[in-house]
Motif scaffolding. Structure first.
Motif, PDB file in Angstrom:
ATOM      1  N   ASP A 110      -0.131   3.613  -3.132  1.00 51.61           N
ATOM      2  CA  ASP A 110      -1.096   4.669  -2.788  1.00 51.61           C
ATOM      3  C   ASP A 110      -0.822   5.982  -3.507  1.00 51.61           C
ATOM      4  OD1 ASP A 110      -2.425   2.913  -1.213  1.00 51.61           O
ATOM      5  OD2 ASP A 110      -1.952   3.865   0.716  1.00 51.61           O
ATOM      6  N   LYS A 112      -7.785   2.969  -5.170  1.00 54.70           N
ATOM      7  CA  LYS A 112      -7.669   2.080  -4.008  1.00 54.70           C
ATOM      8  C   LYS A 112      -9.057   1.796  -3.454  1.00 54.70           C
ATOM      9  CE  LYS A 112      -5.308   1.546   0.466  1.00 54.70           C
ATOM     10  NZ  LYS A 112      -4.404   2.178   1.449  1.00 54.70           N
ATOM     11  N   GLN A 122       0.826  -1.210   0.000  1.00 57.16           N
ATOM     12  CA  GLN A 122       0.000   0.000   0.000  1.00 57.16           C
ATOM     13  C   GLN A 122       0.861   1.261   0.000  1.00 57.16           C
ATOM     14  OE1 GLN A 122      -3.712  -0.338   2.601  1.00 57.16           O
ATOM     15  NE2 GLN A 122      -2.551  -2.160   3.230  1.00 57.16           N
TER      16      GLN A 122
END
Length: 582
Positions: free
Chosen positions: A48, A85, A44
């Motif tokens: 991100d 996401k 992540q």
């Protein structure tokens, strides 16, 4: 999550906008190591920053959207893609949908100002991604955006996972101000090795490795399953400001050339000239691919029902493929059949010849094996006007085709002839359970009437190159060794078995006079050709004084003895063998 991200990386690469090298290197390092409890957190942290939006699905399946940290930059006349996401607290496995009034009016909303609909929008849901969410607590999806114009433009994008899932208070909407970079016209001057105008292949990437024109949403004559495009001398490509590299070539008989260039706020002109390493046509050998398609597999099916002859001849021109046999088959048959005329198509540009014929695939007999029918005079079997009601055996189709003087053979011959050995020839009996030369073992023993009523072999050739070579050649060798004289011809089955480009499998036919389609097919029937991918060549192959394809290609000896084999050989091969080629 790691498995989903691996598919995500493949999808980004496939659609022509891969992750930047630094992110990809770090991500591969995370994915390669054993799960240490921090793998999901590390993934992540790396991804991100590439997210344009962050979606939260509550336990009640309400969708809330927020702006992500990715730079909101688009390009005029082109597509860009971003990550989204998804934090999925509900474990929803529906499709994530995105809509925008700037792309088209949302259901139940006013039509609005058409001039404000400047955006193109799509979620990428095709392979290798799944069409729906996985139900994981965290995953990433791809959002593709197109800008009709340049400048600063704001868009409202709404996300949902089905009816009634929008969060209250319009929190499933996110307003994003985009900076849309202007595109510049790049004119391409393309010359062949003699300085004459021609068509070439161009693979254009920016510094991040993104492909231009944007691959995911191309329309003909550019194909979305290709990273490259084909342009003729004087044609153009629109590109935004930036630095690029372009790989230029013209088929396997030319050298790949790389050129860097930069666009600085104004139109640009680039010049290219083909550099050959060989030209078999100068020795009388004319390349051709007897099996390409204008519809089906990777091609468009709606709204154009495949592509048109100008699109197919462009492929042949760009790959320096002298003969292209565009075979109409099951998909889009009723639309594509209009292009059959019993001769070369009018879009042909000598010495580049395009002709429409038939592949028996999706027809009555295709389960017995597919057939390539070349040089037809009539494309419709008696009693039918479509792909329906054709014979249920290949031999009956061959009787009809050979009566017209067609040149015929099984397509993608190796399917159904799999053997668990690389020995050639071998005595392993294949399963005969596929759609290649399945019925060939029966048909090769038959003779049928030709145009003049005389008996001729029912099968002229076996197809090669597009299926594993041991499967193809073993059957061929065995039937040659018992006295049958089936020839061999190279094919690609573009864009089904191979979609990279036409002419990956080629027949180089020796002609004594000017290239002519009927004579080229006759050269295959006589075996006056060799098969290649264009990078290896066996010219003027002879045993004693007998040339390939002459006198039935048979050298008769009164007694055992020594023969002299000669050929002119040329090859342009990689230093290291490609072990993936089978």
């Amino acid at each position: 999550l790691a498995a989903q991200v691996r598919r995500l990386v493949e999808a980004m690469d496939y659609t022509g906008q891969p992750l930047d090298a630094r992110t990809l290197e770090a991500l591969n390092g995370v994915l390669a190591r054993a799960d240490d409890g921090k793998t999901a957190e590390s993934i992540q942290r790396l991804l991100d920053s590439h997210c344009l939006a962050v979606i939260n699905i509550s336990p009640e399946s309400r969708v809330k959207a927020a702006r992500g940290p990715a730079t909101a930059q688009l390009v005029e006349g082109g597509w860009r893609q971003f990550l989204v996401k998804v934090v999925n607290e509900a474990g929803v496995t529906a499709a994530l949908r995105a809509q925008s009034p700037n792309a088209k009016p949302l259901a139940g909303s006013p039509a609005g100002d058409v001039m404000n609909r400047w955006l193109g929008l799509a979620m990428y849901d095709s392979q290798p991604l799944q069409p729906t969410l996985s139900g994981l607590k965290v995953e990433y999806r791809i959002l593709q955006l197109y800008s009709r114009e340049a400048g600063k433009r704001e868009a409202k994008i709404s996300f949902d996972v089905g009816q009634g899932t929008q969060d209250l208070g319009f929190r499933s909407d996110v307003d994003i101000l985009f900076h849309c970079l202007p595109g510049q016209v790049v004119t391409l001057h393309v010359r062949d090795e003699n300085g004459e105008p021609t068509t070439g292949e161009f693979l254009i990437r920016d510094q991040l490795g993104r492909v231009y024109p944007a691959q995911a949403k191309r329309l003909a004559p550019d194909f979305s399953f290709h990273p490259q495009v084909y342009r003729a001398d004087g044609e153009t490509i629109d590109l935004p400001d930036g630095s690029y590299t372009v790989e230029f070539s013209r088929g396997p008989e030319s050298l790949v050339q790389t050129q860097a260039f930069t666009i600085h706020g104004q139109p640009e002109t680039l010049s290219f000239q083909v550099k050959r390493w060989i030209d078999p046509s100068r020795f009388g050998y004319w390349s051709g691919d007897h099996h390409i398609h204008a519809a089906g597999c990777s091609h468009y099916s709606k709204p154009t029902e495949g592509v048109f002859p100008p699109d197919m001849i462009r492929q042949c021109l760009g790959e320096d493929l002298k003969v292209g046999c565009s075979l109409t088959w099951g998909p889009c048959f009723d639309f594509q059949k209009q292009f059959f005329c019993g001769s070369v198509d009018k879009v042909s540009q000598y010495p580049y010849l395009l002709r429409y014929d038939i592949e028996v695939s999706g027809f009555g007999s295709h389960q017995s094996g597919h057939l390539c029918l070349l040089r037809l005079r009539d494309e419709m079997y008696p009693g039918t006007t479509s792909k329906y009601n054709w014979p249920t055996l290949c031999l009956n189709t061959l009787r009809w085709a050979k009566k017209q003087g067609a040149v015929c053979g099984p397509a993608h011959s190796g399917w159904g002839l799999k053997v668990a050995t690389s020995e050639l020839p071998n005595y392993v009996v294949p399963p005969y359970d596929g759609i290649g030369a399945n019925e060939y073992i029966v048909d090769v023993t038959h003779k049928v009437e030709g145009p003049d009523g005389k008996l001729v072999p029912a099968v002229d050739f076996m197809s090669a190159v597009d299926t594993p070579y041991v499967w193809e050649l073993n059957m061929w060798y065995q039937t040659l060794n018992v006295g049958f004289r089936t020839r061999i011809s190279g094919e690609t089955d573009f864009p089904c078995i191979y979609g990279e480009r036409v002419g990956l499998g080629r027949s180089y036919v020796k002609l004594d006079h000017k290239l002519d389609f009927d004579a080229w097919c006759e050269g295959i029937r006589r075996g006056r050709c060799y098969v290649s991918d264009g990078r290896s060549h066996l010219l003027d192959f002879k045993v004693d004084d007998l040339a390939l394809g002459e006198n039935g290609s048979e050298l008769r000896l009164d007694a055992p003895g020594t023969v002299h084999v000669s050929a002119r050989v040329a090859a342009m091969l990689n230093v290291n063998a490609d072990e993936s080629l089978q």
